[in-house]
Design a protein around this motif. Structure first.
Motif, PDB file in Angstrom:
ATOM      1  N   ALA A 185       7.370  22.943 -30.857  1.00 52.79           N
ATOM      2  CA  ALA A 185       6.113  22.710 -30.129  1.00 52.79           C
ATOM      3  C   ALA A 185       5.379  24.033 -29.895  1.00 52.79           C
ATOM      4  O   ALA A 185       4.159  24.137 -30.120  1.00 52.79           O
ATOM      5  CB  ALA A 185       6.407  22.011 -28.802  1.00 52.79           C
ATOM      6  N   THR A 186       6.101  25.054 -29.479  1.00 48.48           N
ATOM      7  CA  THR A 186       5.486  26.371 -29.240  1.00 48.48           C
ATOM      8  C   THR A 186       4.900  26.914 -30.537  1.00 48.48           C
ATOM      9  O   THR A 186       3.801  27.483 -30.557  1.00 48.48           O
ATOM     10  CB  THR A 186       6.547  27.352 -28.686  1.00 48.48           C
ATOM     11  OG1 THR A 186       7.088  26.780 -27.511  1.00 48.48           O
ATOM     12  CG2 THR A 186       5.952  28.704 -28.370  1.00 48.48           C
ATOM     13  N   GLU A 187       5.628  26.727 -31.616  1.00 47.04           N
ATOM     14  CA  GLU A 187       5.174  27.223 -32.914  1.00 47.04           C
ATOM     15  C   GLU A 187       3.884  26.507 -33.350  1.00 47.04           C
ATOM     16  O   GLU A 187       2.951  27.152 -33.853  1.00 47.04           O
ATOM     17  CB  GLU A 187       6.306  27.005 -33.939  1.00 47.04           C
ATOM     18  CG  GLU A 187       6.090  27.609 -35.291  1.00 47.04           C
ATOM     19  CD  GLU A 187       5.921  29.129 -35.298  1.00 47.04           C
ATOM     20  OE1 GLU A 187       6.009  29.778 -34.239  1.00 47.04           O
ATOM     21  OE2 GLU A 187       5.650  29.655 -36.397  1.00 47.04           O
ATOM     22  N   ILE A 188       3.808  25.198 -33.130  1.00 52.32           N
ATOM     23  CA  ILE A 188       2.585  24.477 -33.508  1.00 52.32           C
ATOM     24  C   ILE A 188       1.403  24.946 -32.654  1.00 52.32           C
ATOM     25  O   ILE A 188       0.301  25.144 -33.163  1.00 52.32           O
ATOM     26  CB  ILE A 188       2.800  22.957 -33.397  1.00 52.32           C
ATOM     27  CG1 ILE A 188       3.795  22.525 -34.481  1.00 52.32           C
ATOM     28  CG2 ILE A 188       1.478  22.195 -33.566  1.00 52.32           C
ATOM     29  CD1 ILE A 188       4.366  21.152 -34.280  1.00 52.32           C
ATOM     30  N   ARG A 189       1.657  25.184 -31.346  1.00 56.03           N
ATOM     31  CA  ARG A 189       0.568  25.679 -30.476  1.00 56.03           C
ATOM     32  C   ARG A 189       0.090  27.054 -30.958  1.00 56.03           C
ATOM     33  O   ARG A 189      -1.090  27.376 -30.861  1.00 56.03           O
ATOM     34  CB  ARG A 189       1.042  25.754 -29.022  1.00 56.03           C
ATOM     35  CG  ARG A 189       1.284  24.398 -28.415  1.00 56.03           C
ATOM     36  CD  ARG A 189       1.245  24.431 -26.871  1.00 56.03           C
ATOM     37  NE  ARG A 189       0.798  23.152 -26.384  1.00 56.03           N
ATOM     38  CZ  ARG A 189       1.606  22.110 -26.147  1.00 56.03           C
ATOM     39  NH1 ARG A 189       2.899  22.235 -26.305  1.00 56.03           N
ATOM     40  NH2 ARG A 189       1.106  20.962 -25.750  1.00 56.03           N
ATOM     41  N   GLY A 231      -2.584  31.520 -35.317  1.00 57.05           N
ATOM     42  CA  GLY A 231      -1.295  32.228 -35.355  1.00 57.05           C
ATOM     43  C   GLY A 231      -1.100  33.194 -34.203  1.00 57.05           C
ATOM     44  O   GLY A 231      -0.177  34.012 -34.228  1.00 57.05           O
ATOM     45  N   LEU A 232      -1.969  33.086 -33.181  1.00 56.80           N
ATOM     46  CA  LEU A 232      -1.885  34.047 -32.068  1.00 56.80           C
ATOM     47  C   LEU A 232      -0.822  33.647 -31.055  1.00 56.80           C
ATOM     48  O   LEU A 232      -0.803  32.510 -30.572  1.00 56.80           O
ATOM     49  CB  LEU A 232      -3.230  34.152 -31.343  1.00 56.80           C
ATOM     50  CG  LEU A 232      -4.407  34.688 -32.177  1.00 56.80           C
ATOM     51  CD1 LEU A 232      -5.686  34.665 -31.347  1.00 56.80           C
ATOM     52  CD2 LEU A 232      -4.113  36.097 -32.665  1.00 56.80           C
ATOM     53  N   ALA A 233       0.035  34.602 -30.693  1.00 58.46           N
ATOM     54  CA  ALA A 233       0.996  34.386 -29.611  1.00 58.46           C
ATOM     55  C   ALA A 233       0.249  34.531 -28.281  1.00 58.46           C
ATOM     56  O   ALA A 233      -0.896  34.988 -28.258  1.00 58.46           O
ATOM     57  CB  ALA A 233       2.118  35.413 -29.736  1.00 58.46           C
ATOM     58  N   SER A 250       2.162  35.770 -37.621  1.00 56.98           N
ATOM     59  CA  SER A 250       2.113  35.252 -38.994  1.00 56.98           C
ATOM     60  C   SER A 250       0.696  34.741 -39.205  1.00 56.98           C
ATOM     61  O   SER A 250      -0.044  34.548 -38.245  1.00 56.98           O
ATOM     62  CB  SER A 250       3.113  34.102 -39.184  1.00 56.98           C
ATOM     63  OG  SER A 250       2.586  32.922 -38.603  1.00 56.98           O
ATOM     64  N   PRO A 251       0.325  34.497 -40.466  1.00 54.19           N
ATOM     65  CA  PRO A 251      -0.989  33.872 -40.669  1.00 54.19           C
ATOM     66  C   PRO A 251      -1.018  32.501 -39.986  1.00 54.19           C
ATOM     67  O   PRO A 251      -0.008  31.794 -39.954  1.00 54.19           O
ATOM     68  CB  PRO A 251      -1.081  33.732 -42.186  1.00 54.19           C
ATOM     69  CG  PRO A 251      -0.119  34.737 -42.732  1.00 54.19           C
ATOM     70  CD  PRO A 251       0.996  34.796 -41.735  1.00 54.19           C
ATOM     71  N   GLY A 252      -2.151  32.134 -39.436  1.00 51.46           N
ATOM     72  CA  GLY A 252      -2.291  30.838 -38.765  1.00 51.46           C
ATOM     73  C   GLY A 252      -3.446  30.049 -39.328  1.00 51.46           C
ATOM     74  O   GLY A 252      -3.753  30.155 -40.519  1.00 51.46           O
TER      75      GLY A 252
END
Ligand SMILES: *Cc1c(COP(=O)(O)O)cnc(C)c1O
Length: 333
Positions: A201-205, A211-213, A220-222
């Protein structure tokens, strides 16, 4: 009459909300409407996390990307909407098409088994909910347990279908849902991913936001796959009316089935529904077995003011850009 007309009701409550959003100046980027809609939908579905994105296609693409599958193949039915295979390709996987069950028209577990035996780099199997009827997700999960391979559900057609396992089958790593205007829960355009894995879920958000944390660094590219506030409000408004929409759809389907039985007996086949499943009435698909050709049936319907069309046609494994696929007799039939 078009085959599908959007069920979004522009009542005073919705129009006032849309006006409030535009006046507030906060129209996108994780706003309060999106947060509220995601929470309400997660509760209605009985899951911990529902992540709103720009489309059902984005839900499937980002879902596959978030699973970190690496290069390899994905097995999917040829009998699906083209968005399923486009998402597979966008996520960097090579599609391998499997056949469907002749009665339920969902992914054939036998055909999946054959593809798993043929290739040793299958990273995902994508089971598609067909017209409101889920694939055999429990059996597929057992089949994949030994392989290094994830089960993903394209549940674009499945919102509101009731099954013994609940509204969201627990076996797949994630479900991708569509909120397109023609689907059961419309937000005009939109999609949702549900998963029980908080890391996914965190990765999809992260992926839906370039791709911004949270610290604004990209690891990574988003992608930009946000759901804006207007569509979140429309989706939430549809959700509040979903129980009524589902009972209307089920009543329409029952009425159409009665007319078919009375007037077209012996000339068509309906989709079989597995024991204990109550479909949402997404579509009433008819496999035409009469002597008149399908174009003539569509023309006759048009004369009555009803739009009919071929759906999930032509089969994906015959498209020019997917060459060398094996033949799939049930799909072709
Ligand atoms: C509608 C649909 C999608 C894609 O959804 P969009 O919101 O239109 O991108 C994916 N798979 C299936 C089976 C669909 O019918």
């Amino acid at each position: 009459m078009p085959a599908i007309r959007s069920q979004i009701e522009p009542d005073a409550e919705l129009m006032a909300q849309l006006e409030d959003i535009l006046r507030s100046g906060h129209v996108t980027n994780d706003g309060p409407r999106l947060v509220g809609f995601e929470a309400a939908l997660a509760e209605w579905l009985g899951v911990t996390d529902a992540i709103g994105v720009g489309s059902g296609s984005a839900a499937l693409t980002l879902g596959l990307a978030a699973l970190g599958l690496g290069p390899g193949r994905a097995v999917l039915p040829s009998f699906t909407y083209i968005a399923t295979v486009n998402a597979v390709v966008s996520a960097g996987l090579t599609p391998v098409f499997a056949d469907i069950d002749p009665e339920t028209w969902t992914l054939s577990t036998e055909s999946v088994g054959e593809q798993l035996a043929r290739y040793d780099d299958v990273r995902a199997v994508i089971a598609v909910n067909t017209y409101g009827v889920p694939a055999e997700l429990g059996t597929l999960a057992e089949q994949l347990a030994a392989a290094d391979c994830k089960l993903v559900s394209d549940s674009a057609h499945g919102m509101g279908t009731e099954a013994p396992e609940g509204r969201v089958h627990p076996a797949p790593a994630l479900h991708a849902w569509s909120l397109h205007a023609t689907k059961v829960l419309p937000a005009v355009e939109g999609g949702v991913v549900t998963t029980r894995d908080p890391e996914v879920a965190t990765e999809i958000r992260r992926l839906r936001r370039h791709g911004l944390a949270p610290d604004l660094r990209a690891s990574s590219p988003g992608f930009n796959a946000r759901m804006d506030e207007l569509r979140a409000a429309i989706g939430h408004h549809s959700l509040q009316r979903l129980d009524g929409a589902l009972s209307r759809r089920r009543a329409y389907v029952a009425r159409l089935r009665r007319h078919l039985e009375a007037n077209c007996s012996g000339r068509y086949q309906l989709q079989a529904v597995p024991e204990g499943v109550r479909p949402n009435g997404q579509n009433l698909a008819v496999l035409w077995r009469g002597s008149a050709d399908v174009d003539a049936v569509i023309a006759a319907l048009a004369d009555e003011g009803v739009q009919g069309h071929r759906y999930f046609w032509p089969a994906l494994h015959g498209l020019d850009h997917f060459q060398g696929q094996p033949s799939l007799p049930v799909t072709e039939d």
